[in-house]
Design a protein around this motif. Structure first.
Motif, PDB file in Angstrom:
ATOM      1  N   PHE A   1      23.593 -18.050  47.222  1.00 45.01           N
ATOM      2  CA  PHE A   1      22.654 -18.289  48.312  1.00 45.01           C
ATOM      3  C   PHE A   1      23.017 -19.568  49.060  1.00 45.01           C
ATOM      4  O   PHE A   1      23.768 -20.413  48.563  1.00 45.01           O
ATOM      5  N   ASP A   2      22.427 -19.699  50.243  1.00 42.12           N
ATOM      6  CA  ASP A   2      22.676 -20.875  51.055  1.00 42.12           C
ATOM      7  C   ASP A   2      21.991 -22.107  50.484  1.00 42.12           C
ATOM      8  O   ASP A   2      22.553 -23.203  50.514  1.00 42.12           O
ATOM      9  N   SER A   3      20.788 -21.953  49.951  1.00 36.42           N
ATOM     10  CA  SER A   3      20.038 -23.120  49.491  1.00 36.42           C
ATOM     11  C   SER A   3      19.319 -22.863  48.175  1.00 36.42           C
ATOM     12  O   SER A   3      18.216 -23.342  47.965  1.00 36.42           O
ATOM     13  N   ALA A   4      19.924 -22.080  47.293  1.00 38.86           N
ATOM     14  CA  ALA A   4      19.335 -21.802  45.982  1.00 38.86           C
ATOM     15  C   ALA A   4      20.463 -21.558  44.996  1.00 38.86           C
ATOM     16  O   ALA A   4      21.579 -21.201  45.383  1.00 38.86           O
ATOM     17  N   PRO A   5      20.200 -21.752  43.701  1.00 39.85           N
ATOM     18  CA  PRO A   5      21.241 -21.504  42.701  1.00 39.85           C
ATOM     19  C   PRO A   5      21.688 -20.048  42.702  1.00 39.85           C
ATOM     20  O   PRO A   5      20.909 -19.135  43.008  1.00 39.85           O
ATOM     21  N   ALA A   6      22.936 -19.835  42.366  1.00 43.77           N
ATOM     22  CA  ALA A   6      23.473 -18.482  42.298  1.00 43.77           C
ATOM     23  C   ALA A   6      22.823 -17.706  41.160  1.00 43.77           C
ATOM     24  O   ALA A   6      22.347 -18.282  40.180  1.00 43.77           O
ATOM     25  N   VAL A   7      22.817 -16.391  41.296  1.00 44.02           N
ATOM     26  CA  VAL A   7      22.310 -15.504  40.254  1.00 44.02           C
ATOM     27  C   VAL A   7      23.487 -14.735  39.668  1.00 44.02           C
ATOM     28  O   VAL A   7      24.238 -14.072  40.404  1.00 44.02           O
TER      29      VAL A   7
ATOM     30  N   VAL B   1      17.501  -9.076  45.555  1.00 44.92           N
ATOM     31  CA  VAL B   1      17.300  -9.954  44.403  1.00 44.92           C
ATOM     32  C   VAL B   1      15.831 -10.352  44.408  1.00 44.92           C
ATOM     33  O   VAL B   1      15.397 -11.119  45.277  1.00 44.92           O
ATOM     34  N   GLY B   2      15.073  -9.839  43.469  1.00 47.77           N
ATOM     35  CA  GLY B   2      13.645 -10.102  43.508  1.00 47.77           C
ATOM     36  C   GLY B   2      13.042  -9.545  44.784  1.00 47.77           C
ATOM     37  O   GLY B   2      13.165  -8.361  45.088  1.00 47.77           O
TER      38      GLY B   2
END
Length: 314
Positions: A143-149, A73-74
């Motif tokens: 993700f553990d500490s970021a918004p889902a994609v 992802v990116g």
């Protein structure tokens, strides 16, 4: 998971033979000839015993069913993997894959882990996948500490129906791509045959979206009525249109990530859904669908987990 028809496999037969062994036993019986200048000594051997070992029947070792998903992802890359046998709670360490099922309709792959920068990856085709190739699909990465994609794109299923790749883009243009491999087990995955119009139940497919806070898991079930699992669907057995459908499917892990599902009919329907070692139940279910005699949707709150799904009897 603990499930959420499999083809039989031949037993390997090994036979061990123990060779005949000869044990020499000697005894002497010495007698003197009447002729003074000659003595004859006669020696006799006992018969040799023989033994034949019992046949040893062994089953060939079956490689444990496993799922591996590689995703980018990116500028972030990760690999999530796990064994089907170790899958318990869909929101913890859990894997599922249509390529590990005896039958499948919609094709899906899921890997969830309890720790790591990437916590979950799911890929789901937009519709039935009757053959290998490229199909529209949705991809979700948590993700553990970021918004889902959440991204839309395509899923390519390989000729073995157990491996493939995917590429998708979220609304901001972020590319999500990766590959998957579902190996081991003892099933030969085949697409589910659906579309019966003769009033006889041939197959049932169920999909459910489980939501707990910001986490989501999409789980599926697909099985033919003659596949060995308990399969009941009132709407596909001559029940008049408009009658609420009662659906019940019970089976082992080969029917999908969902290994048990029941949606009762009547004015106050109830739901029971088993995935891994977790059973989600609810006595407050909302039902819908344009053709409730053979297909429909359902929504429920099961112990704090929101369950939204759909079923189809054909």
């Amino acid at each position: 998971m603990t499930g959420r028809s499999a083809p039989r496999h031949a037993l390997g037969l090994g036979v061990a033979l123990v060779a005949l062994s000869t044990v020499g036993c000697s005894g002497s019986d010495t007698t003197a000839d009447t002729t003074p200048d000659r003595t004859v000594v006669a020696t006799t051997a006992a018969p040799a015993p023989s033994t034949l070992a019992e046949p040893v029947i062994t089953e060939p070792e079956v490689e444990p069913a496993s799922v591996r998903i590689d995703v980018s992802v990116g500028d972030m890359s990760a690999e999530l993997a796990g064994l089907l046998a170790d899958s318990n709670d869909p929101f913890q360490d859990f894997v599922s894959c249509s390529g590990l099922r005896a039958t499948y309709g919609t094709y899906s792959v899921l890997a969830s882990v309890e720790s790591g920068a990437v916590r979950s990856v799911s890929v789901v085709s937009a519709g039935l996948v009757p053959e290998p190739g490229t199909h529209d699909a949705s991809v979700r990465v948590e993700f553990d500490s970021a918004p889902a994609v959440d991204a839309l794109g395509t899923l390519t299923v390989g000729d073995d129906r157990r491996s493939g790749s995917f590429v998708a883009f979220d609304p901001d243009g972020t590319q999500v791509e990766g590959s998957f491999d579902c190996s081991g087990g003892d099933v030969d995955p085949q697409p589910l045959v659906v579309g019966s119009d003769n009033g006889v139940l041939e197959a049932v497919e169920v999909f459910a979206l489980l939501r707990a806070g910001d986490e989501q898991r999409i789980l599926g079930l697909a099985t033919p009525a003659d596949g060995g699992a308990v399969v009941e669907c009132a709407g596909a057995n001559g029940v008049p249109e408009g009658t609420p459908t009662g659906v019940r499917v019970e089976g082992d892990g080969s029917i999908g990530a969902i290994t048990g599902f029941e949606l009762s009919d009547g004015a106050a329907p109830t739901m029971r859904l088993r995935a891994g070692s977790v059973i989600y139940t609810s006595e407050f279910v909302t039902r819908g669908g344009a053709d409730p005699a053979t297909a429909g949707s359902f929504s429920a709150d099961a112990n704090g987990v929101a369950v939204d799904g759909a079923f189809r009897c054909s």
